[in-house]
Design a protein around this motif. Sequence first.
Motif, PDB file in Angstrom:
ATOM      1  N   PHE B  71       0.799  -1.226   0.000  1.00 39.75           N
ATOM      2  CA  PHE B  71       0.000   0.000   0.000  1.00 39.75           C
ATOM      3  C   PHE B  71       0.829   1.272   0.000  1.00 39.75           C
ATOM      4  CE2 PHE B  71      -2.744  -3.323   1.873  1.00 39.75           C
ATOM      5  CZ  PHE B  71      -3.698  -3.354   0.873  1.00 39.75           C
ATOM      6  N   ARG B  72       2.094   1.181  -0.427  1.00 40.13           N
ATOM      7  CA  ARG B  72       2.882   2.402  -0.602  1.00 40.13           C
ATOM      8  C   ARG B  72       2.320   3.193  -1.771  1.00 40.13           C
ATOM      9  NH1 ARG B  72       8.220   1.887   1.374  1.00 40.13           N
ATOM     10  NH2 ARG B  72       8.763   3.860   0.402  1.00 40.13           N
ATOM     11  N   GLN B  73       2.373   4.512  -1.659  1.00 34.91           N
ATOM     12  CA  GLN B  73       1.923   5.348  -2.769  1.00 34.91           C
ATOM     13  C   GLN B  73       2.876   5.184  -3.939  1.00 34.91           C
ATOM     14  OE1 GLN B  73       0.509   9.465  -2.060  1.00 34.91           O
ATOM     15  NE2 GLN B  73       2.239  10.049  -3.333  1.00 34.91           N
ATOM     16  N   LYS B  74       2.343   4.852  -5.116  1.00 39.77           N
ATOM     17  CA  LYS B  74       3.208   4.651  -6.272  1.00 39.77           C
ATOM     18  C   LYS B  74       3.219   5.907  -7.124  1.00 39.77           C
ATOM     19  CE  LYS B  74       2.127  -0.164  -5.827  1.00 39.77           C
ATOM     20  NZ  LYS B  74       1.140   0.057  -4.744  1.00 39.77           N
ATOM     21  N   LYS B  75       4.181   5.963  -8.047  1.00 36.17           N
ATOM     22  CA  LYS B  75       4.287   7.118  -8.955  1.00 36.17           C
ATOM     23  C   LYS B  75       2.976   7.298  -9.696  1.00 36.17           C
ATOM     24  CE  LYS B  75       8.625   8.963  -9.936  1.00 36.17           C
ATOM     25  NZ  LYS B  75       9.675   8.139  -9.308  1.00 36.17           N
ATOM     26  N   GLY B  76       2.532   8.522  -9.807  1.00 32.48           N
ATOM     27  CA  GLY B  76       1.296   8.792 -10.531  1.00 32.48           C
ATOM     28  C   GLY B  76       0.046   8.654  -9.675  1.00 32.48           C
ATOM     29  N   GLN B  77       0.264   8.233  -8.410  1.00 35.93           N
ATOM     30  CA  GLN B  77      -0.899   8.063  -7.526  1.00 35.93           C
ATOM     31  C   GLN B  77      -1.123   9.272  -6.629  1.00 35.93           C
ATOM     32  OE1 GLN B  77      -0.509   4.532  -5.169  1.00 35.93           O
ATOM     33  NE2 GLN B  77      -1.840   3.380  -6.541  1.00 35.93           N
ATOM     34  N   GLU B  78      -0.365  10.368  -6.910  1.00 33.72           N
ATOM     35  CA  GLU B  78      -0.403  11.512  -5.997  1.00 33.72           C
ATOM     36  C   GLU B  78      -1.817  12.018  -5.733  1.00 33.72           C
ATOM     37  OE1 GLU B  78       1.813  11.127  -8.360  1.00 33.72           O
ATOM     38  OE2 GLU B  78       3.683  11.002  -7.226  1.00 33.72           O
TER      39      GLU B  78
END
Lengths: 618, 350
Positions: B71-78
């Motif tokens: 559940f880490r925030q991934k690139k593009g999920q900002e």
Amino acid sequence: MSLASTQKKSFGAVLWDYLTTVDHKKLGNMYIVAGAFFFILGGIEALVIRIQLMKPENDFISAGLYNEMITMHGTTMIFFAAMPILLGLMNAIMPLQIGARDVAFPFLNSLGFWLFLFGGIMLNLSWFLGGAPDAGWTAYTPLSTQSPGHGVDFYVMGLQLSGAGTLIGGINFLVTIVTMRGPGMTYMRMPLFTWTTFIASILILFAFPALTVGLFLLMFDRMFGSAFFDVALGGNSIIWQHLFWIFGHPEVYILILPAFGIFSEIFPVFSKKRLFGYSSMVFATFMIAFLGFMVWAHHMLTVGLGPVANSIFAVATMAIAVPTGIKIFNWLATMWGGSIRINSAMLWSLAFIPSFTIGGMTGVMLATATADYQYHDTYFVIGHFHYVIVGGTLFGILAGLHYWWPKLFGKVLHEGMGKIAFWIFFIGFHLTFFVQHFLGLMGMPRRYWVFLENQGLDTGNLVSTIGAFLMTIGTIIFIINIVYTSIKGEKASADPWGTGRTLEWAVSSPPPEYNFKKLPLVRGLDAYWIEKMDGNDKMTPAEPLVDIHMPNGSILPVTMTIGFFIASFGFIYQVDNKSWLALVFIGFAIALGSMLIRSLKDDHGYHIHKEDLEREAD
Amino acid sequence: MSRWMGKLKVFVLLSFAALVLSACGKENLTALDPKGYGAQDAMNIMVLSIIVMVSVFIIVMLIYTIVLIRFRQKKGQEDYIPKQVEGNHTLEIVWTAIPILLVLVLAVPTVISVFDLADTTEASSSVNVEVTGNQYWWHFNYEGEEIQTSQDLYIPVNQKVYLDIQSSDVIHSFWVPTISGKIDANPENVNTMFIEAYEEGVYWGKCAELCGPSHSLMDFKVVVVSQEEFDAWVEDMKNVDAEEVPQDAVAQEGKELFEANNCMACHAIGSSPVATGPNLTNYANRTSIAGILEPSKENMVEWLMDPESIKPGNKMTGNYPSLSEDEASSIAEYLMQLDHSETTPDSAGN
């Protein structure tokens, strides 16, 4: 920006401003700065202890000085570092979170701070006035009543002063939360940090009087020849242990519950997800606080209270694992399915979960009375409560400081340094304290000035000392970070994390002295988040722009405290020579005179006018 | 960076493993290698609680690891906003109920053993010793036997010995980790506890409650011998002739000095109840001097010349005329010849 700070002020004016301020945000910052100072003192004492225990039969410091070090380390860290920093965070943040302009009693808030500060100064002056207290931070009688010199007297008076301050602070927070919640802020919409402030304040209200009573009895025994704890004259020394732990165990929860509150703020913000099981979190906090009053005698399982008492307190203590477990799982469930960003605040929070779980587990192990007969008063206990107080409370404080630093001081702490400090401190922490569990079981009691050669304790102690040095390095990097940030740090916006959920992120960083130009309307839990999700960038005001009533600053809290401070010296030294009693009268004259002025002089505060408010930017 | 971190992790893990494997602590001091009733009980509960706790820890860490990986925030999920879950009743009931069960698993055996360890019904038919904690030494009075001794507690193996523990000054705590858990020595009441050792040997005892500067130097020993050896020891100790004049001339001089310097005001030899200072009966067979030094004449002389440098805050310092090295040496010679029993620490385990 606030009205006053727009023009440059002289040093004297700034000093006067801080001496007389009743602003909850300034007082919060003062609590944190003073607490940090005492934290450094307590840290140096800890390092001296670890250097002494680096190798067997070390003679780095003498036995007497060692006992002073352990006493001062414990007392300083609990009463003058951890508590004040937490009280500072509560002070600065809680009114913002409930949509209030200040606490209920701004004057008392200031008095509470000064009593704490002078209490701490009083305790530490003992180093220069014939020696610090040496009976342990628990000051068990009759060791503490028989301790020669004035060390323990300074302990008694210092804690009495600061204890009064804490009690005042606790009552103030309670009244604030009960009466000053903003429009729409019902109890079950309060952020968890406000809830834990509320519950910790209830604990303060009921636990501190026990300490006050104990300290008074100890004061009478040491200074006025009474014999409450003197067995030879019909007293009883065990009474002290009861009084101390009836206070002392809730005190542990006073330290940990606000930290729980901090984590409950941070996990949702950096997972972009609402706190899982909000009502069960509130319920669990109440359960912990309630049970916290039922378990004091688990600190006394080896006193010989008998199998019935030992069993009851053992089982009651184990029961606390249940609400604590609920909290741990709720935090994990909060992050589950979220979108997690890891920065320094989040690192400290994430590190808390395994560290505190270990501390909680050893806590349950300690509760099994039979095994406690082995653990009790050994390094196992030292390991356990440092996992709880460092791994829980201190990690919470550091997480909270990184998280709220922009709100408190208007700047964001440097991330890189924050992370380096975290890793070094985190590794050092586990290195220092994990091995201590084993040292205890291998036969090393706590508060040992030396351990003997060839007892198999050398390696463990050396590892522990190395860990302590790593923790020191971590702390130094954190301090450098603070200095660097205050000089070069970037200015923070109102909501620097972008995902703030609670009301404090709806006002500028740092907030104006009146907090909210127009009190916000709260429409649910995570009020600010709700507005953001509805596409508003601001809170909906609940009132038109009107004149804001503000309390006047006052120097009286300082003069009152100085009065009690002087009187305390009179009490301590009248043992040697009755003429010192004059100081008691002088001190009380100053304190009571200040109270008289406060009572007789009408102080209606002042208003910030609508027109001035309109001129200020949002 | 990451490779360096990896190496560090391996190093930390390895050194930790080495630490655990190499050290359960010193034999007859550590609680991790129990050889007595109370210590074994404690060990059983410890093992049970560790099994329960480690399983909980593994579950927590499993969820924790999954959370951090998945559940880490991934690139593009900002700008991605996860579903705002309020809670889940089933889950919350599960993680309330399971801990309650686990607590019960621990609570029941704990309560049973607490009552078992507090049982004193057999005290009347066993050896009873009155134990007194003093700053910074321990006194033992064998009830009904007219035997007084200090620092070394002789007990028979495989038998419950009941200790009536109290303090003459501040609070101490009586702890022999390998045999039993501890109990406090309070000034206002007598705490009764039994100890039972399963093996002969000399066991370390420690004071476990802060009692002043020399708290860490208040060691004592428990000497566990066979029943026959214990009976012989009791006979020997009952028949000590305190007035016995040593054969050796130096020791004779030592005895005279011992008497002339009024050492007897605090120290007794034989069954006299004087216990302001440690009882010196059978001193030749003591396992240590002042609880911490190797039993040798040099150490004894050093102690007599300057006890403060060895045990800060002790009650002997300044309460006797200062001794010349010769005088101290004579007294040491006398004391080291007070051999009143055939049963010695060497008998334990042989």
